[in-house]
Design an enzyme around this catalytic site. Sequence first.
Site, PDB file in Angstrom:
ATOM      1  N   LYS A 197       0.798  -1.228   0.000  1.00  0.00           N
ATOM      2  CA  LYS A 197       0.000   0.000   0.000  1.00  0.00           C
ATOM      3  C   LYS A 197       0.835   1.286   0.000  1.00  0.00           C
ATOM      4  CE  LYS A 197      -4.294  -1.513   2.169  1.00  0.00           C
ATOM      5  NZ  LYS A 197      -5.208  -1.200   3.271  1.00  0.00           N
ATOM      6  N   ASP A 220     -10.628   3.904   1.426  1.00  0.00           N
ATOM      7  CA  ASP A 220     -11.065   3.630   2.802  1.00  0.00           C
ATOM      8  C   ASP A 220     -11.716   4.864   3.429  1.00  0.00           C
ATOM      9  OD1 ASP A 220     -10.471   0.961   2.988  1.00  0.00           O
ATOM     10  OD2 ASP A 220      -8.499   1.252   3.897  1.00  0.00           O
TER      11      ASP A 220
HETATM   12  P1  NAP Z   1      -2.390  -1.887  11.003  1.00  0.00           P
HETATM   13  O1  NAP Z   1      -1.885  -0.834  10.101  1.00  0.00           O
HETATM   14  O2  NAP Z   1      -1.619  -3.153  11.153  1.00  0.00           O
HETATM   15  O3  NAP Z   1      -2.623  -1.238  12.469  1.00  0.00           O
HETATM   16  C1  NAP Z   1      -3.009  -2.047  13.556  1.00  0.00           C
HETATM   17  C2  NAP Z   1      -3.359  -1.173  14.750  1.00  0.00           C
HETATM   18  O4  NAP Z   1      -3.873  -2.025  15.779  1.00  0.00           O
HETATM   19  C3  NAP Z   1      -2.169  -0.416  15.335  1.00  0.00           C
HETATM   20  O5  NAP Z   1      -2.598   0.828  15.819  1.00  0.00           O
HETATM   21  C4  NAP Z   1      -1.753  -1.337  16.492  1.00  0.00           C
HETATM   22  O6  NAP Z   1      -1.107  -0.663  17.546  1.00  0.00           O
HETATM   23  C5  NAP Z   1      -3.111  -1.782  16.971  1.00  0.00           C
HETATM   24  N1  NAP Z   1      -3.034  -3.020  17.759  1.00  0.00           N
HETATM   25  C6  NAP Z   1      -2.711  -4.252  17.318  1.00  0.00           C
HETATM   26  N2  NAP Z   1      -2.741  -5.139  18.343  1.00  0.00           N
HETATM   27  C7  NAP Z   1      -3.078  -4.433  19.455  1.00  0.00           C
HETATM   28  C8  NAP Z   1      -3.300  -4.779  20.827  1.00  0.00           C
HETATM   29  N3  NAP Z   1      -3.173  -6.027  21.240  1.00  0.00           N
HETATM   30  N4  NAP Z   1      -3.660  -3.795  21.683  1.00  0.00           N
HETATM   31  C9  NAP Z   1      -3.810  -2.522  21.261  1.00  0.00           C
HETATM   32  N5  NAP Z   1      -3.613  -2.125  19.981  1.00  0.00           N
HETATM   33  C10 NAP Z   1      -3.269  -3.073  19.086  1.00  0.00           C
HETATM   34  O7  NAP Z   1      -3.859  -2.376  10.561  1.00  0.00           O
HETATM   35  P2  NAP Z   1      -4.984  -1.554   9.753  1.00  0.00           P
HETATM   36  O8  NAP Z   1      -4.772  -1.754   8.292  1.00  0.00           O
HETATM   37  O9  NAP Z   1      -5.039  -0.162  10.280  1.00  0.00           O
HETATM   38  O10 NAP Z   1      -6.301  -2.370  10.148  1.00  0.00           O
HETATM   39  C11 NAP Z   1      -6.821  -2.333  11.463  1.00  0.00           C
HETATM   40  C12 NAP Z   1      -8.161  -3.085  11.504  1.00  0.00           C
HETATM   41  O11 NAP Z   1      -9.120  -2.424  10.674  1.00  0.00           O
HETATM   42  C13 NAP Z   1      -8.091  -4.531  10.979  1.00  0.00           C
HETATM   43  O12 NAP Z   1      -8.908  -5.327  11.782  1.00  0.00           O
HETATM   44  C14 NAP Z   1      -8.652  -4.428   9.571  1.00  0.00           C
HETATM   45  O13 NAP Z   1      -9.275  -5.641   9.146  1.00  0.00           O
HETATM   46  C15 NAP Z   1      -9.709  -3.344   9.773  1.00  0.00           C
HETATM   47  N6  NAP Z   1     -10.021  -2.606   8.534  1.00  0.00           N
HETATM   48  C16 NAP Z   1     -11.340  -2.583   8.156  1.00  0.00           C
HETATM   49  C17 NAP Z   1     -11.687  -1.878   7.026  1.00  0.00           C
HETATM   50  C18 NAP Z   1     -13.132  -1.842   6.622  1.00  0.00           C
HETATM   51  O14 NAP Z   1     -13.409  -1.522   5.467  1.00  0.00           O
HETATM   52  N7  NAP Z   1     -14.039  -2.124   7.538  1.00  0.00           N
HETATM   53  C19 NAP Z   1     -10.725  -1.194   6.261  1.00  0.00           C
HETATM   54  C20 NAP Z   1      -9.381  -1.236   6.684  1.00  0.00           C
HETATM   55  C21 NAP Z   1      -9.048  -1.955   7.843  1.00  0.00           C
HETATM   56  P3  NAP Z   1       0.510  -0.526  17.588  1.00  0.00           P
HETATM   57  O15 NAP Z   1       0.861   0.638  16.701  1.00  0.00           O
HETATM   58  O16 NAP Z   1       0.793  -0.296  19.018  1.00  0.00           O
HETATM   59  O17 NAP Z   1       1.054  -1.845  17.068  1.00  0.00           O
END
Ligand code: NAP
Length: 267
Positions: free
Chosen positions: A48, A84
Amino acid sequence: MHNAAFAALGLSGWRYDLLETPPEQLAVHVARLRAPDVAGANVTIPHKQAVLTHLDALEPGTQAIGAVNTIFKREGRLVGENTDWLGFLADLEHHGVEVNAATRALVLGAGGSARAVVYALIQRGAQVRVWNRTLARAQTLVSAFATLNANVEIAAQLDTDQAGWATLVVNCTSVGMWPHVDETPWPLSLDFPKQAVLYDLVYRPCVTRLMQQAQAAGARAIGGLGMLAEQGAAAFALWTGVPAPSVAPILRQALHAHLEEDRAPKR
Ligand code: NAP
């Protein structure tokens, strides 16, 4: 879901395919999109960010978000967009949730989706606070939006002050995602604010532990499946010219059907 929409709309010559792309193939695969019979692509982890430098132009917002999830063509040039943020706003609208300068949004997380959500909230003039497990990452996110003259601050901790302040809580962490369905980013010792609407980007399961916490406190909770459909509809519109509102209901239905299939016992 895109193939379901092609079929439903009678776009018989169209097809959505998976193109496995190891990092060393990224440039070659982007070049393949230049073929006249290709309308565009979605881009996912881990490309990305890296894909930005391979494109001819970027839509406003992709630089601040720092990521592209959709490539489309404009006058033969490859253009990058991040749908998004569009999908997030479209789904809030679908649920009748207004976002404006009076909105006080507490965003949980500072990864890729948090950046898209914060950008969307800024576009609507909302006041934003970002909490993240890793504080430095929240600081990086806030700095990335500093040039947009936006009202974005850091929330160092999740406490009663933040809970009392928020009118909208958006979960952009991956906490609670299947199979870790019993986990929640909201502290069990802190009451969820009943005056706030919760939007949880996690869409599998459809009702997360966090959504249950919010509902138990009397707050409204919305899951992320609609955003997934709406971001897809925005991409579909860029590729085909079919307006997103005409496609979104088809994509929503396709996703629901897929999840039902997922839940059905396998033989
Ligand atoms: P990402 O870039 O990997 O970011 C993950 C985030 O989650 C970071 O802020 C991370 O914190 C936090 N995190 C992970 N494990 C944690 C824990 N145990 N306790 C507290 N914080 C934690 O992922 P992303 O792309 O932003 O996606 C995040 C979520 O959104 C996923 O579940 C994805 O499937 C969903 N999503 C949904 C859509 C939709 O259309 N509905 C679109 C995009 C994403 P740290 O920085 O501290 O690691």
